[in-house]
Design a protein around this motif. Structure first.
Motif, PDB file in Angstrom:
ATOM      1  N   HIS A  53       0.814  -1.225   0.000  1.00  0.00           N
ATOM      2  CA  HIS A  53       0.000   0.000   0.000  1.00  0.00           C
ATOM      3  C   HIS A  53       0.840   1.264   0.000  1.00  0.00           C
ATOM      4  O   HIS A  53       0.335   2.343  -0.276  1.00  0.00           O
ATOM      5  CB  HIS A  53      -0.938   0.012   1.213  1.00  0.00           C
ATOM      6  CG  HIS A  53      -1.971  -1.054   1.162  1.00  0.00           C
ATOM      7  ND1 HIS A  53      -3.017  -1.046   0.279  1.00  0.00           N
ATOM      8  CD2 HIS A  53      -2.109  -2.199   1.883  1.00  0.00           C
ATOM      9  CE1 HIS A  53      -3.759  -2.109   0.450  1.00  0.00           C
ATOM     10  NE2 HIS A  53      -3.228  -2.836   1.419  1.00  0.00           N
ATOM     11  N   LYS A  54       2.126   1.164   0.308  1.00  0.00           N
ATOM     12  CA  LYS A  54       2.967   2.349   0.466  1.00  0.00           C
ATOM     13  C   LYS A  54       3.734   2.746  -0.794  1.00  0.00           C
ATOM     14  O   LYS A  54       4.052   3.897  -0.988  1.00  0.00           O
ATOM     15  CB  LYS A  54       3.958   2.131   1.610  1.00  0.00           C
ATOM     16  CG  LYS A  54       3.265   1.948   2.934  1.00  0.00           C
ATOM     17  CD  LYS A  54       4.238   1.799   4.055  1.00  0.00           C
ATOM     18  CE  LYS A  54       3.458   1.634   5.349  1.00  0.00           C
ATOM     19  NZ  LYS A  54       4.276   1.702   6.519  1.00  0.00           N
ATOM     20  N   ARG A  55       4.070   1.764  -1.626  1.00  0.00           N
ATOM     21  CA  ARG A  55       4.883   2.068  -2.806  1.00  0.00           C
ATOM     22  C   ARG A  55       4.661   1.004  -3.876  1.00  0.00           C
ATOM     23  O   ARG A  55       4.065  -0.038  -3.629  1.00  0.00           O
ATOM     24  CB  ARG A  55       6.367   2.129  -2.435  1.00  0.00           C
ATOM     25  CG  ARG A  55       6.903   0.814  -1.909  1.00  0.00           C
ATOM     26  CD  ARG A  55       8.415   0.798  -1.830  1.00  0.00           C
ATOM     27  NE  ARG A  55       8.880  -0.407  -1.195  1.00  0.00           N
ATOM     28  CZ  ARG A  55       8.979  -1.592  -1.774  1.00  0.00           C
ATOM     29  NH1 ARG A  55       8.606  -1.755  -3.036  1.00  0.00           N
ATOM     30  NH2 ARG A  55       9.430  -2.626  -1.116  1.00  0.00           N
ATOM     31  N   SER A  56       5.191   1.264  -5.058  1.00  0.00           N
ATOM     32  CA  SER A  56       5.123   0.284  -6.144  1.00  0.00           C
ATOM     33  C   SER A  56       6.027  -0.899  -5.825  1.00  0.00           C
ATOM     34  O   SER A  56       7.087  -0.744  -5.225  1.00  0.00           O
ATOM     35  CB  SER A  56       5.579   0.918  -7.457  1.00  0.00           C
ATOM     36  OG  SER A  56       4.728   1.975  -7.814  1.00  0.00           O
ATOM     37  N   ILE A  57       5.585  -2.075  -6.242  1.00  0.00           N
ATOM     38  CA  ILE A  57       6.376  -3.290  -6.048  1.00  0.00           C
ATOM     39  C   ILE A  57       7.451  -3.325  -7.119  1.00  0.00           C
ATOM     40  O   ILE A  57       7.176  -3.140  -8.305  1.00  0.00           O
ATOM     41  CB  ILE A  57       5.474  -4.533  -6.110  1.00  0.00           C
ATOM     42  CG1 ILE A  57       4.429  -4.464  -4.986  1.00  0.00           C
ATOM     43  CG2 ILE A  57       6.302  -5.809  -6.021  1.00  0.00           C
ATOM     44  CD1 ILE A  57       3.336  -5.496  -5.099  1.00  0.00           C
ATOM     45  N   ARG A  58       8.681  -3.546  -6.696  1.00  0.00           N
ATOM     46  CA  ARG A  58       9.819  -3.548  -7.618  1.00  0.00           C
ATOM     47  C   ARG A  58       9.914  -4.885  -8.365  1.00  0.00           C
ATOM     48  O   ARG A  58       9.509  -5.933  -7.864  1.00  0.00           O
ATOM     49  CB  ARG A  58      11.117  -3.296  -6.856  1.00  0.00           C
ATOM     50  CG  ARG A  58      11.169  -1.950  -6.174  1.00  0.00           C
ATOM     51  CD  ARG A  58      12.547  -1.675  -5.568  1.00  0.00           C
ATOM     52  NE  ARG A  58      13.141  -2.819  -4.906  1.00  0.00           N
ATOM     53  CZ  ARG A  58      13.075  -3.072  -3.590  1.00  0.00           C
ATOM     54  NH1 ARG A  58      12.410  -2.251  -2.790  1.00  0.00           N
ATOM     55  NH2 ARG A  58      13.667  -4.130  -3.084  1.00  0.00           N
ATOM     56  N   GLN A  59      10.493  -4.824  -9.552  1.00  0.00           N
ATOM     57  CA  GLN A  59      10.656  -6.020 -10.373  1.00  0.00           C
ATOM     58  C   GLN A  59      11.529  -7.064  -9.682  1.00  0.00           C
ATOM     59  O   GLN A  59      11.259  -8.256  -9.773  1.00  0.00           O
ATOM     60  CB  GLN A  59      11.254  -5.643 -11.745  1.00  0.00           C
ATOM     61  CG  GLN A  59      11.352  -6.813 -12.703  1.00  0.00           C
ATOM     62  CD  GLN A  59      10.003  -7.427 -13.039  1.00  0.00           C
ATOM     63  OE1 GLN A  59       8.973  -6.749 -13.062  1.00  0.00           O
ATOM     64  NE2 GLN A  59       9.985  -8.723 -13.285  1.00  0.00           N
ATOM     65  N   ASP A  60      12.579  -6.637  -8.963  1.00  0.00           N
ATOM     66  CA  ASP A  60      13.435  -7.615  -8.286  1.00  0.00           C
ATOM     67  C   ASP A  60      12.680  -8.343  -7.177  1.00  0.00           C
ATOM     68  O   ASP A  60      12.947  -9.517  -6.901  1.00  0.00           O
ATOM     69  CB  ASP A  60      14.724  -6.976  -7.760  1.00  0.00           C
ATOM     70  CG  ASP A  60      14.504  -5.915  -6.693  1.00  0.00           C
ATOM     71  OD1 ASP A  60      13.474  -5.229  -6.732  1.00  0.00           O
ATOM     72  OD2 ASP A  60      15.387  -5.766  -5.826  1.00  0.00           O
ATOM     73  N   GLU A  61      11.686  -7.686  -6.557  1.00  0.00           N
ATOM     74  CA  GLU A  61      10.849  -8.354  -5.558  1.00  0.00           C
ATOM     75  C   GLU A  61       9.976  -9.428  -6.221  1.00  0.00           C
ATOM     76  O   GLU A  61       9.833 -10.533  -5.689  1.00  0.00           O
ATOM     77  CB  GLU A  61       9.967  -7.339  -4.836  1.00  0.00           C
ATOM     78  CG  GLU A  61      10.738  -6.383  -3.963  1.00  0.00           C
ATOM     79  CD  GLU A  61       9.893  -5.273  -3.398  1.00  0.00           C
ATOM     80  OE1 GLU A  61      10.016  -5.026  -2.194  1.00  0.00           O
ATOM     81  OE2 GLU A  61       9.119  -4.656  -4.165  1.00  0.00           O
ATOM     82  N   VAL A  62       9.419  -9.111  -7.376  1.00  0.00           N
ATOM     83  CA  VAL A  62       8.603 -10.075  -8.111  1.00  0.00           C
ATOM     84  C   VAL A  62       9.450 -11.287  -8.494  1.00  0.00           C
ATOM     85  O   VAL A  62       9.043 -12.439  -8.278  1.00  0.00           O
ATOM     86  CB  VAL A  62       7.976  -9.434  -9.369  1.00  0.00           C
ATOM     87  CG1 VAL A  62       7.230 -10.467 -10.197  1.00  0.00           C
ATOM     88  CG2 VAL A  62       7.075  -8.273  -8.986  1.00  0.00           C
TER      89      VAL A  62
END
Length: 93
Positions: A53-62
């Protein structure tokens, strides 16, 4: 370094609702920093929902979640909302 922390016990209501309202047979909830990861299995599918809810999910997290939770080289579909705050990953079991 990223770590998936099993926080399923803190989300008992969510897990019970998921098991009761869907055909999910198995549900786990993980924390990846500020990102919540809900992993569920049905008889034929695996679904992972990542939410922050606070920020966009980064590609490295995915990529990290896919590597950790979809262990084999499976074909999967990814659905991303416009803000990248909710990401859904599905694959056949």
């Amino acid at each position: 370094m990223m770590h998936l922390i099993d926080v399923t016990n803190s989300y008992r209501d969510l897990v019970q609702r998921q098991l009761a309202a869907t055909n999910s047979q198995f549900v786990k909830v993980y924390s990846l920093g500020n990102t919540t990861v809900v992993y569920s299995e049905t008889a034929d599918k695996i679904e992972i929902v990542m939410e922050n809810h606070k920020r966009s999910i980064r590609q490295d997290e995915v990529e990290f979640v896919i590597k950790r939770l979809i262990h084999e080289d499976r074909i999967y579909d990814i659905t991303v909302d416009k803000s990248r705050k909710i990401i859904s990953i599905t694959c056949d079991r």
